[in-house]
Design a protein around this motif. Structure first.
Motif, PDB file in Angstrom:
ATOM      1  N   THR A  46      31.709  40.382  50.055  1.00 54.43           N
ATOM      2  CA  THR A  46      30.961  39.227  50.255  1.00 54.43           C
ATOM      3  C   THR A  46      30.100  38.351  48.821  1.00 54.43           C
ATOM      4  O   THR A  46      29.516  37.664  49.218  1.00 54.43           O
ATOM      5  CB  THR A  46      29.448  40.370  50.084  1.00 54.43           C
ATOM      6  OG1 THR A  46      29.341  41.310  49.473  1.00 54.43           O
ATOM      7  CG2 THR A  46      29.324  40.982  51.587  1.00 54.43           C
ATOM      8  N   GLY A  47      31.176  38.768  48.056  1.00 49.37           N
ATOM      9  CA  GLY A  47      31.287  37.750  46.994  1.00 49.37           C
ATOM     10  C   GLY A  47      32.005  38.314  46.120  1.00 49.37           C
ATOM     11  O   GLY A  47      33.268  39.579  46.061  1.00 49.37           O
ATOM     12  N   ARG A  48      32.174  38.158  44.178  1.00 48.51           N
ATOM     13  CA  ARG A  48      33.090  38.545  43.206  1.00 48.51           C
ATOM     14  C   ARG A  48      32.232  39.405  42.975  1.00 48.51           C
ATOM     15  O   ARG A  48      31.505  39.913  42.667  1.00 48.51           O
ATOM     16  CB  ARG A  48      32.736  37.541  42.405  1.00 48.51           C
ATOM     17  CG  ARG A  48      34.120  38.201  41.010  1.00 48.51           C
ATOM     18  CD  ARG A  48      33.980  36.638  40.125  1.00 48.51           C
ATOM     19  NE  ARG A  48      34.775  37.213  39.382  1.00 48.51           N
ATOM     20  CZ  ARG A  48      35.297  36.265  38.051  1.00 48.51           C
ATOM     21  NH1 ARG A  48      35.327  35.255  38.053  1.00 48.51           N
ATOM     22  NH2 ARG A  48      36.212  37.405  37.110  1.00 48.51           N
ATOM     23  N   GLY A  49      33.316  41.020  43.668  1.00 49.08           N
ATOM     24  CA  GLY A  49      33.111  41.604  43.155  1.00 49.08           C
ATOM     25  C   GLY A  49      32.376  42.913  43.943  1.00 49.08           C
ATOM     26  O   GLY A  49      31.835  44.298  43.878  1.00 49.08           O
ATOM     27  N   GLN A  50      32.321  42.218  45.174  1.00 47.70           N
ATOM     28  CA  GLN A  50      30.854  42.694  46.076  1.00 47.70           C
ATOM     29  C   GLN A  50      32.200  42.763  47.474  1.00 47.70           C
ATOM     30  O   GLN A  50      32.259  41.892  47.858  1.00 47.70           O
ATOM     31  CB  GLN A  50      29.871  41.654  45.467  1.00 47.70           C
ATOM     32  CG  GLN A  50      29.573  42.199  44.441  1.00 47.70           C
ATOM     33  CD  GLN A  50      27.565  41.179  44.661  1.00 47.70           C
ATOM     34  OE1 GLN A  50      27.398  39.788  45.476  1.00 47.70           O
ATOM     35  NE2 GLN A  50      27.102  41.157  43.604  1.00 47.70           N
ATOM     36  N   SER A  51      31.287  43.774  48.243  1.00 46.68           N
ATOM     37  CA  SER A  51      31.453  44.149  49.532  1.00 46.68           C
ATOM     38  C   SER A  51      30.663  44.514  50.417  1.00 46.68           C
ATOM     39  O   SER A  51      29.989  45.288  49.621  1.00 46.68           O
ATOM     40  CB  SER A  51      32.900  44.840  49.955  1.00 46.68           C
ATOM     41  OG  SER A  51      32.788  46.139  49.032  1.00 46.68           O
ATOM     42  N   GLU A  62      36.176  36.315  55.422  1.00 44.34           N
ATOM     43  CA  GLU A  62      37.366  35.570  54.891  1.00 44.34           C
ATOM     44  C   GLU A  62      38.262  37.150  54.592  1.00 44.34           C
ATOM     45  O   GLU A  62      40.290  36.913  54.300  1.00 44.34           O
ATOM     46  CB  GLU A  62      37.403  34.954  53.556  1.00 44.34           C
ATOM     47  CG  GLU A  62      36.914  33.543  53.712  1.00 44.34           C
ATOM     48  CD  GLU A  62      36.657  32.705  52.779  1.00 44.34           C
ATOM     49  OE1 GLU A  62      37.562  32.845  51.608  1.00 44.34           O
ATOM     50  OE2 GLU A  62      35.501  31.790  52.141  1.00 44.34           O
ATOM     51  N   GLU A  63      38.189  38.178  54.154  1.00 43.35           N
ATOM     52  CA  GLU A  63      39.333  39.466  53.807  1.00 43.35           C
ATOM     53  C   GLU A  63      38.166  40.354  53.929  1.00 43.35           C
ATOM     54  O   GLU A  63      36.682  40.708  54.426  1.00 43.35           O
ATOM     55  CB  GLU A  63      38.907  39.283  51.946  1.00 43.35           C
ATOM     56  CG  GLU A  63      39.648  39.928  51.687  1.00 43.35           C
ATOM     57  CD  GLU A  63      40.148  40.226  50.288  1.00 43.35           C
ATOM     58  OE1 GLU A  63      40.574  38.530  49.345  1.00 43.35           O
ATOM     59  OE2 GLU A  63      38.930  40.737  49.911  1.00 43.35           O
ATOM     60  N   THR A  64      38.935  40.887  54.467  1.00 42.83           N
ATOM     61  CA  THR A  64      38.172  42.956  55.331  1.00 42.83           C
ATOM     62  C   THR A  64      39.209  43.480  55.092  1.00 42.83           C
ATOM     63  O   THR A  64      40.684  43.386  54.653  1.00 42.83           O
ATOM     64  CB  THR A  64      38.796  43.101  56.533  1.00 42.83           C
ATOM     65  OG1 THR A  64      37.640  41.766  57.345  1.00 42.83           O
ATOM     66  CG2 THR A  64      37.692  43.932  57.325  1.00 42.83           C
TER      67      THR A  64
END
Length: 73
Positions: A46-51, A62-64
């Motif tokens: 969901t963001g830099r260093g966050q999921s 974009e990325e899973t």
């Protein structure tokens, strides 16, 4: 291009697909269901260093990342 990253004991495997390609999306969704059904946890960046952990396939992600279940012993 969207990416599915599958973690395992050997490292990771990356699968890319085009969200505008119906066949690629169908294959990615099948992979999502197969992996989560086998006990993998799916998380979407969901963001830099966050999921965020997800339970439903999102072709727009974009990325899973797929993380295997931990095994004790």
């Amino acid at each position: 291009m969207a990416t599915q990253i599958v973690m395992d004991h050997t490292g990771d495997t990356r699968h890319q697909f085009d969200p505008s390609d119906a066949a690629g999306v169908a294959e990615a969704e099948a992979r999502f269901k197969e992996l989560t059904g086998a006990g993998f946890t799916a998380a979407v960046r969901t963001g830099r260093g966050q999921s965020k952990v997800v339970a439903k396939f999102d072709p727009a992600a974009e990325e899973t990342l797929f993380i295997p279940r931990l095994k004790g012993g």
